[in-house]
Design a protein around this motif. Structure first.
Motif, mmCIF file in Angstrom:
data_model
loop_
_atom_site.group_PDB
_atom_site.id
_atom_site.type_symbol
_atom_site.label_atom_id
_atom_site.label_comp_id
_atom_site.label_asym_id
_atom_site.label_seq_id
_atom_site.Cartn_x
_atom_site.Cartn_y
_atom_site.Cartn_z
ATOM 1 N N ALA A 71 0.825 -1.210 0.000
ATOM 2 C CA ALA A 71 0.000 0.000 0.000
ATOM 3 C C ALA A 71 0.863 1.264 0.000
ATOM 4 O O ALA A 71 0.731 2.125 0.859
ATOM 5 C CB ALA A 71 -0.968 -0.005 1.179
ATOM 6 N N LEU A 72 1.729 1.369 -0.979
ATOM 7 C CA LEU A 72 2.637 2.509 -1.065
ATOM 8 C C LEU A 72 1.940 3.730 -1.652
ATOM 9 O O LEU A 72 1.023 3.611 -2.442
ATOM 10 C CB LEU A 72 3.827 2.147 -1.951
ATOM 11 C CG LEU A 72 4.675 0.979 -1.472
ATOM 12 C CD1 LEU A 72 5.711 0.623 -2.525
ATOM 13 C CD2 LEU A 72 5.340 1.309 -0.153
ATOM 14 N N GLY A 73 2.408 4.883 -1.260
ATOM 15 C CA GLY A 73 1.940 6.126 -1.859
ATOM 16 C C GLY A 73 0.817 6.791 -1.097
ATOM 17 O O GLY A 73 0.452 6.398 0.006
ATOM 18 N N VAL A 74 0.294 7.822 -1.718
ATOM 19 C CA VAL A 74 -0.789 8.603 -1.134
ATOM 20 C C VAL A 74 -1.928 8.710 -2.138
ATOM 21 O O VAL A 74 -1.726 8.543 -3.341
ATOM 22 C CB VAL A 74 -0.335 10.016 -0.708
ATOM 23 C CG1 VAL A 74 0.628 9.968 0.448
ATOM 24 C CG2 VAL A 74 0.268 10.762 -1.864
ATOM 25 N N ARG A 75 -3.086 8.994 -1.620
ATOM 26 C CA ARG A 75 -4.270 9.119 -2.460
ATOM 27 C C ARG A 75 -4.969 10.442 -2.144
ATOM 28 O O ARG A 75 -5.015 10.882 -1.000
ATOM 29 C CB ARG A 75 -5.249 7.970 -2.220
ATOM 30 C CG ARG A 75 -4.696 6.601 -2.559
ATOM 31 C CD ARG A 75 -4.396 6.485 -4.044
ATOM 32 N NE ARG A 75 -3.914 5.186 -4.427
ATOM 33 C CZ ARG A 75 -2.658 4.904 -4.694
ATOM 34 N NH1 ARG A 75 -1.725 5.829 -4.582
ATOM 35 N NH2 ARG A 75 -2.304 3.695 -5.078
ATOM 36 N N LEU A 76 -5.499 11.041 -3.192
ATOM 37 C CA LEU A 76 -6.343 12.218 -3.059
ATOM 38 C C LEU A 76 -7.781 11.720 -3.107
ATOM 39 O O LEU A 76 -8.183 11.053 -4.054
ATOM 40 C CB LEU A 76 -6.093 13.201 -4.200
ATOM 41 C CG LEU A 76 -7.099 14.346 -4.313
ATOM 42 C CD1 LEU A 76 -7.012 15.250 -3.094
ATOM 43 C CD2 LEU A 76 -6.875 15.123 -5.583
ATOM 44 N N VAL A 77 -8.526 12.031 -2.067
ATOM 45 C CA VAL A 77 -9.921 11.612 -1.984
ATOM 46 C C VAL A 77 -10.783 12.857 -2.125
ATOM 47 O O VAL A 77 -10.583 13.852 -1.418
ATOM 48 C CB VAL A 77 -10.222 10.911 -0.641
ATOM 49 C CG1 VAL A 77 -11.676 10.502 -0.555
ATOM 50 C CG2 VAL A 77 -9.301 9.713 -0.457
#
Length: 189
Positions: A88-94
């Motif tokens: 689960a690498l990285g970031v997400r924009l929600v």
């Protein structure tokens, strides 16, 4: 036509699982900008691939060797995706669009510990609340669960964030300068 020892298809199968799984994770590292990690995985990926192809070439006329090679490739894809999901690498924009602009979804998410930016918007049927949050990918399931509990009829979109920089003034690791650089992949370069 050379005799096919029983262990050759097994070795080909396992080698393909290994190199394809490494290739999947390597691509995630490439996308995240982690050049040195990607290069290290690429070295081992190609080394294992060369061994698998060598085993196949030596027994190319045996259908079992071909099936082992193809089966290892398919299984390696499945394993690689499972590993990637666990990392689960990285970031997400929600982005959340909530039709009830008076009921503050943003406030509820902030109370739950998420950093949220609220924007007033206008939808087809009137005012809407638009909430934005940038979260680590590991935190995404919890955020989505909370959103669906608080505002089950909202529209939610999630996308991968290429770069995220966090303020150095808030509490916790989400606000540290190190985390913002890490998200950008700068420590891996």
């Amino acid at each position: 036509m050379a005799d096919l020892p029983w262990y050759i298809p097994l070795l080909i199968f396992v080698a393909r699982i290994g190199d394809v799984s490494l290739g999947t994770v390597r691509m995630i590292f490439v996308i995240a900008g982690w050049r040195w990690r990607a290069a290290g995985l690429g070295f081992f990926e190609v080394l294992i691939w060369a061994l698998a192809v060598g085993g196949l070439i030596g027994y190319i006329t045996h259908p079992v060797a071909l099936v082992a090679y193809a089966g290892g490739f398919a299984s390696g894809n499945l394993l690689g995706m499972s590993i990637e999901r666990r990392l689960a690498l990285g970031v997400r924009l929600v982005r959340v669009i909530h039709r009830d602009a008076d009921a503050s979804l943003s406030a509820a998410l902030r109370d739950a510990g998420y950093r949220v930016t609220r924007v007033e918007g206008a939808g087809r049927d009137g005012p809407v609340e638009i909430a934005f949050a940038v979260v680590r990918r590991r935190a995404l399931p919890g955020l989505l669960s909370h959103i669906h509990r608080v505002a089950p009829e909202s529209v939610v979109t999630v996308e991968r964030a290429e770069y995220a920089s966090m303020s150095a003034t808030g509490p916790g690791p989400a606000s540290s300068r190190w985390w913002g650089m890490r998200l950008a992949g700068r420590l891996g370069k």
